[in-house]
Scaffold this motif. Structure first.
Motif, PDB file in Angstrom:
ATOM      1  N   ALA A  16       6.272  -2.109  46.888  1.00 51.31           N
ATOM      2  CA  ALA A  16       6.713  -1.263  45.770  1.00 51.31           C
ATOM      3  C   ALA A  16       7.047  -2.112  44.552  1.00 51.31           C
ATOM      4  CB  ALA A  16       7.912  -0.419  46.190  1.00 51.31           C
ATOM      5  N   ALA A  17       7.694  -3.241  44.772  1.00 54.36           N
ATOM      6  CA  ALA A  17       8.020  -4.130  43.647  1.00 54.36           C
ATOM      7  C   ALA A  17       6.745  -4.646  42.986  1.00 54.36           C
ATOM      8  CB  ALA A  17       8.889  -5.288  44.133  1.00 54.36           C
ATOM      9  N   MET A  18       5.739  -5.002  43.794  1.00 57.53           N
ATOM     10  CA  MET A  18       4.466  -5.468  43.232  1.00 57.53           C
ATOM     11  C   MET A  18       3.738  -4.357  42.496  1.00 57.53           C
ATOM     12  SD  MET A  18       2.815  -8.108  45.937  1.00 57.53           S
ATOM     13  CE  MET A  18       3.775  -8.122  47.429  1.00 57.53           C
ATOM     14  N   ALA A  19       4.013  -3.110  42.877  1.00 59.10           N
ATOM     15  CA  ALA A  19       3.392  -1.954  42.214  1.00 59.10           C
ATOM     16  C   ALA A  19       4.215  -1.503  41.010  1.00 59.10           C
ATOM     17  CB  ALA A  19       3.257  -0.803  43.207  1.00 59.10           C
ATOM     18  N   ASN A  20       5.277  -2.241  40.701  1.00 54.67           N
ATOM     19  CA  ASN A  20       6.169  -1.914  39.582  1.00 54.67           C
ATOM     20  C   ASN A  20       6.851  -0.563  39.751  1.00 54.67           C
ATOM     21  OD1 ASN A  20       5.723  -4.341  38.186  1.00 54.67           O
ATOM     22  ND2 ASN A  20       3.834  -3.516  37.305  1.00 54.67           N
ATOM     23  N   LEU A  21       7.185  -0.221  40.998  1.00 51.11           N
ATOM     24  CA  LEU A  21       7.904   1.008  41.286  1.00 51.11           C
ATOM     25  C   LEU A  21       9.396   0.702  41.386  1.00 51.11           C
ATOM     26  CD1 LEU A  21       5.589   2.491  44.053  1.00 51.11           C
ATOM     27  CD2 LEU A  21       5.706   3.167  41.653  1.00 51.11           C
ATOM     28  N   ALA A  22      10.200   1.660  41.022  1.00 49.83           N
ATOM     29  CA  ALA A  22      11.650   1.501  41.147  1.00 49.83           C
ATOM     30  C   ALA A  22      12.017   1.397  42.624  1.00 49.83           C
ATOM     31  CB  ALA A  22      12.366   2.685  40.511  1.00 49.83           C
ATOM     32  N   PRO A  23      13.075   0.670  42.937  1.00 59.01           N
ATOM     33  CA  PRO A  23      13.501   0.596  44.342  1.00 59.01           C
ATOM     34  C   PRO A  23      13.793   1.985  44.902  1.00 59.01           C
ATOM     35  CG  PRO A  23      14.687  -1.008  43.014  1.00 59.01           C
ATOM     36  CD  PRO A  23      13.916  -0.131  42.063  1.00 59.01           C
ATOM     37  N   GLU A  24      13.390   2.182  46.129  1.00 58.72           N
ATOM     38  CA  GLU A  24      13.547   3.480  46.784  1.00 58.72           C
ATOM     39  C   GLU A  24      14.956   3.618  47.349  1.00 58.72           C
ATOM     40  OE1 GLU A  24      10.941   5.984  49.964  1.00 58.72           O
ATOM     41  OE2 GLU A  24      11.272   3.875  50.414  1.00 58.72           O
ATOM     42  N   ARG A  25      15.525   4.799  47.194  1.00 60.30           N
ATOM     43  CA  ARG A  25      16.795   5.102  47.865  1.00 60.30           C
ATOM     44  C   ARG A  25      16.472   5.483  49.297  1.00 60.30           C
ATOM     45  NH1 ARG A  25      21.423   6.891  44.416  1.00 60.30           N
ATOM     46  NH2 ARG A  25      22.083   7.738  46.409  1.00 60.30           N
ATOM     47  N   THR A  26      17.102   4.825  50.229  1.00 65.08           N
ATOM     48  CA  THR A  26      16.817   5.075  51.641  1.00 65.08           C
ATOM     49  C   THR A  26      17.572   6.309  52.103  1.00 65.08           C
ATOM     50  OG1 THR A  26      16.518   2.715  51.987  1.00 65.08           O
ATOM     51  CG2 THR A  26      16.847   4.066  53.939  1.00 65.08           C
ATOM     52  N   SER A  27      16.828   7.294  52.562  1.00 65.88           N
ATOM     53  CA  SER A  27      17.434   8.532  53.057  1.00 65.88           C
ATOM     54  C   SER A  27      18.004   8.296  54.457  1.00 65.88           C
ATOM     55  CB  SER A  27      16.386   9.643  53.110  1.00 65.88           C
ATOM     56  OG  SER A  27      15.461   9.383  54.148  1.00 65.88           O
ATOM     57  N   PRO A  28      18.922   9.158  54.885  1.00 65.03           N
ATOM     58  CA  PRO A  28      19.435   9.047  56.255  1.00 65.03           C
ATOM     59  C   PRO A  28      18.320   9.161  57.305  1.00 65.03           C
ATOM     60  CG  PRO A  28      20.829  10.514  54.970  1.00 65.03           C
ATOM     61  CD  PRO A  28      19.620  10.190  54.123  1.00 65.03           C
ATOM     62  N   ARG A  70      -1.792 -12.272  44.019  1.00 63.88           N
ATOM     63  CA  ARG A  70      -0.763 -12.782  43.097  1.00 63.88           C
ATOM     64  C   ARG A  70      -0.786 -14.297  43.028  1.00 63.88           C
ATOM     65  NH1 ARG A  70       4.830  -9.827  43.207  1.00 63.88           N
ATOM     66  NH2 ARG A  70       5.034 -11.310  41.522  1.00 63.88           N
ATOM     67  N   ALA A  71      -1.070 -14.979  44.147  1.00 61.02           N
ATOM     68  CA  ALA A  71      -1.121 -16.444  44.167  1.00 61.02           C
ATOM     69  C   ALA A  71      -2.252 -16.968  43.280  1.00 61.02           C
ATOM     70  CB  ALA A  71      -1.288 -16.950  45.594  1.00 61.02           C
ATOM     71  N   ARG A  72      -3.301 -16.160  43.124  1.00 63.30           N
ATOM     72  CA  ARG A  72      -4.411 -16.540  42.237  1.00 63.30           C
ATOM     73  C   ARG A  72      -4.115 -16.195  40.788  1.00 63.30           C
ATOM     74  NH1 ARG A  72      -7.557 -14.223  46.509  1.00 63.30           N
ATOM     75  NH2 ARG A  72      -7.868 -12.377  45.239  1.00 63.30           N
ATOM     76  N   GLY A  73      -2.933 -15.648  40.532  1.00 65.12           N
ATOM     77  CA  GLY A  73      -2.550 -15.308  39.169  1.00 65.12           C
ATOM     78  C   GLY A  73      -3.129 -13.988  38.690  1.00 65.12           C
ATOM     79  N   GLN A  74      -3.613 -13.170  39.596  1.00 62.73           N
ATOM     80  CA  GLN A  74      -4.193 -11.888  39.222  1.00 62.73           C
ATOM     81  C   GLN A  74      -3.168 -10.771  39.359  1.00 62.73           C
ATOM     82  OE1 GLN A  74      -7.451 -12.139  42.028  1.00 62.73           O
ATOM     83  NE2 GLN A  74      -8.904 -12.529  40.346  1.00 62.73           N
ATOM     84  N   ASP A  75      -3.437  -9.677  38.676  1.00 60.08           N
ATOM     85  CA  ASP A  75      -2.551  -8.523  38.707  1.00 60.08           C
ATOM     86  C   ASP A  75      -2.767  -7.746  40.003  1.00 60.08           C
ATOM     87  OD1 ASP A  75      -0.866  -6.429  38.091  1.00 60.08           O
ATOM     88  OD2 ASP A  75      -2.227  -5.513  36.636  1.00 60.08           O
ATOM     89  N   ALA A  76      -1.705  -7.569  40.770  1.00 61.19           N
ATOM     90  CA  ALA A  76      -1.791  -6.860  42.047  1.00 61.19           C
ATOM     91  C   ALA A  76      -1.213  -5.455  41.960  1.00 61.19           C
ATOM     92  CB  ALA A  76      -1.068  -7.662  43.125  1.00 61.19           C
ATOM     93  N   THR A  77      -0.942  -4.973  40.753  1.00 62.20           N
ATOM     94  CA  THR A  77      -0.277  -3.683  40.604  1.00 62.20           C
ATOM     95  C   THR A  77      -1.076  -2.535  41.213  1.00 62.20           C
ATOM     96  OG1 THR A  77       0.766  -4.476  38.586  1.00 62.20           O
ATOM     97  CG2 THR A  77       0.792  -2.108  38.949  1.00 62.20           C
ATOM     98  N   ALA A  78      -2.340  -2.410  40.863  1.00 65.29           N
ATOM     99  CA  ALA A  78      -3.149  -1.284  41.352  1.00 65.29           C
ATOM    100  C   ALA A  78      -3.317  -1.322  42.876  1.00 65.29           C
ATOM    101  CB  ALA A  78      -4.498  -1.237  40.650  1.00 65.29           C
ATOM    102  N   PRO A  79      -3.704  -2.463  43.458  1.00 65.19           N
ATOM    103  CA  PRO A  79      -3.823  -2.454  44.921  1.00 65.19           C
ATOM    104  C   PRO A  79      -2.471  -2.275  45.623  1.00 65.19           C
ATOM    105  CG  PRO A  79      -4.327  -4.640  44.059  1.00 65.19           C
ATOM    106  CD  PRO A  79      -4.201  -3.712  42.893  1.00 65.19           C
ATOM    107  N   ALA A  80      -1.405  -2.765  45.020  1.00 66.65           N
ATOM    108  CA  ALA A  80      -0.073  -2.560  45.603  1.00 66.65           C
ATOM    109  C   ALA A  80       0.285  -1.082  45.583  1.00 66.65           C
ATOM    110  CB  ALA A  80       0.974  -3.382  44.853  1.00 66.65           C
TER     111      ALA A  80
END
Length: 111
Positions: A16-28, A70-80
């Motif tokens: 989620a962080a690599m996809a630039n998503l906000a951290p998820e609130r963990t439900s019960p 990411r190690a190759r310096g490429q954007d991983a947002t879409a695949p993430a």
């Protein structure tokens, strides 16, 4: 099962962080899934165990591939984001195995 479930949630948070998503609130339900499904037992437990194994088999190579991108310096947002969506749908299917408790929480027996 609890350790594998927690590891999957950690992996999903990294994706989620690599996809630039906000951290998820963990439900019960997410937090307590292993205990709830263990209490349910039977076929639900068997399906959950297999589903968690399948989810791990999807997430391990997916996360490895994202880290390589990411190690190759490429954007991983879409695949993430694609991996996050697959994880989210698979996790929702597992959570659907939780028995309906009528709003009273999981059934607990006195020990």
């Amino acid at each position: 099962m609890s350790v594998e479930w927690a590891a999957l949630q950690d992996a999903a948070a990294a994706v989620a962080a690599m996809a630039n998503l906000a951290p998820e609130r963990t439900s019960p339900e997410i937090r307590n899934f292993p205990a709830i499904i263990r209490d349910a037992g039977g076929a639900r437990l068997e399906l959950a165990e297999q589903g968690i194994a399948d989810l791990g088999a999807m997430m391990r190579p997916g996360l490895t591939a994202l880290l390589a991108v990411r190690a190759r310096g490429q954007d991983a947002t879409a695949p993430a984001l694609a991996l996050w969506r697959e994880f989210h749908h698979a996790r929702a299917a597992l959570l659907a195995l939780i028995p309906d408790t009528g709003g009273n929480g999981p059934r607990r027996a006195a020990g």
